[in-house]
Motif scaffolding. Structure first.
Motif, mmCIF file in Angstrom:
data_model
loop_
_atom_site.group_PDB
_atom_site.id
_atom_site.type_symbol
_atom_site.label_atom_id
_atom_site.label_comp_id
_atom_site.label_asym_id
_atom_site.label_seq_id
_atom_site.Cartn_x
_atom_site.Cartn_y
_atom_site.Cartn_z
ATOM 1 N N ALA A 127 40.372 45.016 47.729
ATOM 2 C CA ALA A 127 41.095 45.084 46.456
ATOM 3 C C ALA A 127 42.581 45.348 46.709
ATOM 4 O O ALA A 127 43.457 44.755 46.068
ATOM 5 N N PHE A 128 42.869 46.212 47.676
ATOM 6 C CA PHE A 128 44.259 46.519 48.015
ATOM 7 C C PHE A 128 44.969 45.242 48.477
ATOM 8 O O PHE A 128 46.062 44.906 48.022
ATOM 9 N N LEU A 129 44.326 44.509 49.402
ATOM 10 C CA LEU A 129 44.943 43.298 49.950
ATOM 11 C C LEU A 129 45.130 42.243 48.862
ATOM 12 O O LEU A 129 46.164 41.567 48.809
ATOM 13 N N HIS A 130 44.142 42.133 47.955
ATOM 14 C CA HIS A 130 44.272 41.191 46.835
ATOM 15 C C HIS A 130 45.502 41.483 46.020
ATOM 16 O O HIS A 130 46.188 40.576 45.550
ATOM 17 N N GLY A 131 45.761 42.779 45.837
ATOM 18 C CA GLY A 131 46.918 43.196 45.034
ATOM 19 C C GLY A 131 48.225 42.652 45.580
ATOM 20 O O GLY A 131 49.219 42.549 44.861
ATOM 21 N N PHE A 132 48.234 42.308 46.872
ATOM 22 C CA PHE A 132 49.448 41.757 47.484
ATOM 23 C C PHE A 132 49.288 40.268 47.784
ATOM 24 O O PHE A 132 50.025 39.705 48.589
ATOM 25 N N GLY A 133 48.287 39.670 47.174
ATOM 26 C CA GLY A 133 48.132 38.217 47.300
ATOM 27 C C GLY A 133 47.489 37.776 48.604
ATOM 28 O O GLY A 133 47.540 36.594 48.956
ATOM 29 N N VAL A 134 46.899 38.699 49.363
ATOM 30 C CA VAL A 134 46.228 38.305 50.616
ATOM 31 C C VAL A 134 44.833 37.796 50.275
ATOM 32 O O VAL A 134 44.068 38.472 49.581
ATOM 33 N N GLU A 135 44.520 36.605 50.771
ATOM 34 C CA GLU A 135 43.248 35.989 50.420
ATOM 35 C C GLU A 135 42.131 36.523 51.301
ATOM 36 O O GLU A 135 41.868 36.021 52.386
ATOM 37 N N HIS A 136 41.523 37.556 50.814
ATOM 38 C CA HIS A 136 40.512 38.278 51.561
ATOM 39 C C HIS A 136 39.334 38.360 50.598
ATOM 40 O O HIS A 136 39.507 38.835 49.475
ATOM 41 N N ARG A 137 38.153 37.873 50.994
ATOM 42 C CA ARG A 137 37.084 37.878 49.995
ATOM 43 C C ARG A 137 35.777 38.374 50.572
ATOM 44 O O ARG A 137 35.506 38.208 51.767
ATOM 45 N N GLU A 138 34.991 38.942 49.661
ATOM 46 C CA GLU A 138 33.668 39.426 50.059
ATOM 47 C C GLU A 138 32.728 38.242 50.176
ATOM 48 O O GLU A 138 32.731 37.348 49.317
ATOM 49 N N ILE A 139 31.929 38.221 51.244
ATOM 50 C CA ILE A 139 30.940 37.157 51.418
ATOM 51 C C ILE A 139 29.574 37.796 51.674
ATOM 52 O O ILE A 139 29.482 38.948 52.096
ATOM 53 N N SER A 140 28.542 37.010 51.425
ATOM 54 C CA SER A 140 27.177 37.549 51.557
ATOM 55 C C SER A 140 26.739 37.548 53.026
ATOM 56 O O SER A 140 27.363 36.908 53.883
ATOM 57 N N ARG A 141 25.640 38.239 53.295
ATOM 58 C CA ARG A 141 25.043 38.234 54.637
ATOM 59 C C ARG A 141 24.761 36.789 55.087
ATOM 60 O O ARG A 141 25.017 36.418 56.230
ATOM 61 N N GLU A 142 24.265 35.963 54.155
ATOM 62 C CA GLU A 142 23.935 34.574 54.502
ATOM 63 C C GLU A 142 25.209 33.797 54.876
ATOM 64 O O GLU A 142 25.191 32.962 55.787
ATOM 65 N N GLU A 143 26.281 34.088 54.177
ATOM 66 C CA GLU A 143 27.540 33.403 54.519
ATOM 67 C C GLU A 143 28.055 33.867 55.888
ATOM 68 O O GLU A 143 28.616 33.068 56.640
ATOM 69 N N VAL A 144 27.871 35.154 56.194
ATOM 70 C CA VAL A 144 28.262 35.634 57.531
ATOM 71 C C VAL A 144 27.477 34.855 58.584
ATOM 72 O O VAL A 144 28.032 34.358 59.567
ATOM 73 N N LYS A 145 26.189 34.714 58.355
ATOM 74 C CA LYS A 145 25.321 34.010 59.309
ATOM 75 C C LYS A 145 25.745 32.544 59.444
ATOM 76 O O LYS A 145 25.762 31.988 60.554
#
Ligand SMILES: Cc1cc2nc3c(=O)[nH]c(=O)nc-3n(C[C@H](O)[C@H](O)[C@H](O)COP(=O)(O)OP(=O)(O)OC[C@H]3O[C@@H](n4cnc5c(N)ncnc54)[C@H](O)[C@@H]3O)c2cc1C
Length: 295
Positions: free
Chosen positions: A119-137
């Protein structure tokens, strides 16, 4: 790659506006940026050869993960964008490859912490997103994701080659008039009226208005030359490089598991496995050896 030599006995400078002590990634970055800010008389002195300290063996990760104060985050993002375009200016590649960076959470506490970071990084426009376990795999098929609750993915970040970056910075600094002299050790710092006046080197003195301590893990010793206590202690940090590992693809993202203090990225046909020790052992408590280079 070897560094361009600019040393010759008849051109050793007697004066500089700024003397930078240390030719690692930090010293060359400072030389580059001062030269680009219009400081014309910059001299960088390196005791051995550029990158000889800790720079040459850095793992080369360029990431804003964990940079959760504004200054650190700005530096991480600036650095990423800067290394991406530096080659166009200097003609020397930095090895920047935006292979992406994943942090995994395997505990509810880590998940909460990484969500806050995100959330902090988003606040500065950094494209950082949560992904699921399946997406990690899917992104990292070799990973055992059984205990992964979620991942956090930044696809713009990645890796550089630290030696190439340093050479590129040195070239960019020289192109704007900075002098980079290797094989010259600073042995003392002179002062008058509470101000620095120059450095004493094994090739003679250089008068200087400003001296920058960019000596990395030798920074404490260099600070002492001017009577300044630098609160710095080198600590051990390791990575290992494996032999060939079936299924490793050179474009796999960097994956970091903060709960296991590990980071992993492709290296050739194998993996580089780095370990962020929670309690790292101090190295050389009394003094970093002067002749330690490319060690
Ligand atoms: C195993 C490992 C992996 C790492 N991975 C990463 C990573 O993935 N990403 C990341 O960002 N960072 C990483 N780091 C950290 C990174 O390597 C350092 O933060 C960085 O190299 C520090 O650069 P520097 O220029 O401050 O120091 P150095 O590279 O050590 O440069 C200091 C220079 O000063 C010179 N010097 C010292 N005393 C004098 C003197 N009296 N006169 C003249 N010259 C002198 C030395 O010879 C040396 O070349 C890693 C570190 C290690 C150990």
């Amino acid at each position: 790659m070897t560094a361009e030599k600019t040393t010759s006995s008849d051109t050793f400078p007697s004066h500089a506006q700024v003397v930078i002590i240390g030719g690692g990634v930090i010293g060359t970055n400072i030389a580059y940026h001062l030269a680009h800010l219009g400081v014309r008389d910059v001299v960088l002195l390196e005791a051995h050869r550029l990158t000889a300290g800790t720079t040459w063996h850095a793992a080369g990760l360029v990431t804003s993960a964990g940079m959760v104060d504004e200054t650190a985050m700005f530096m991480a993002r600036y650095t990423r964008d800067f290394y991406e375009k530096l080659e166009a200016e200097t003609g020397i590649a930095t090895g920047f490859r935006p292979i992406g960076h994943i942090s995994t959470a395997t505990t509810p506490q880590r998940l909460e912490a990484l969500r806050r970071d995100c959330a902090f990084l988003h606040g500065f426009g950094v494209e950082h997103r949560e992904i699921s376990r399946e997406e990690v795999k899917a992104l990292w098929p070799l990973a055992n994701v059984d205990d992964v609750l979620a991942g956090f993915f930044n696809e713009q970040e990645g890796r550089i080659d630290p030696v190439d970056v340093t050479m590129s910075l040195a070239k960019g600094a020289r192109m704007k008039g900075a002098r980079i002299i290797e094989g010259v050790r600073v042995n003392g710092i002179t002062q008058a009226n509470g101000r620095v006046t120059g450095v004493l080197t094994d090739r003679g003195p250089i008068a200087a208005e400003t001296i920058v301590n960019a000596a990395g893990m030798w920074g404490r010793e260099v600070g002492r030359m001017a009577g300044v206590d630098v609160a710095l202690q080198a600590a051990e940090h390791y990575y290992i490089i494996t032999e060939r590992v079936e299924g490793v693809d050179r474009d796999l993202p960097i994956i970091e598991d903060p709960d296991l203090y590990g980071y992993y990225r492709p290296e050739g046909d194998g993996l580089l496995v780095g370990l962020f020790e929670p309690v790292a052992a101090p190295w050389q408590l009394d003094e970093i050896p002067r002749d330690f280079a490319f060690g």
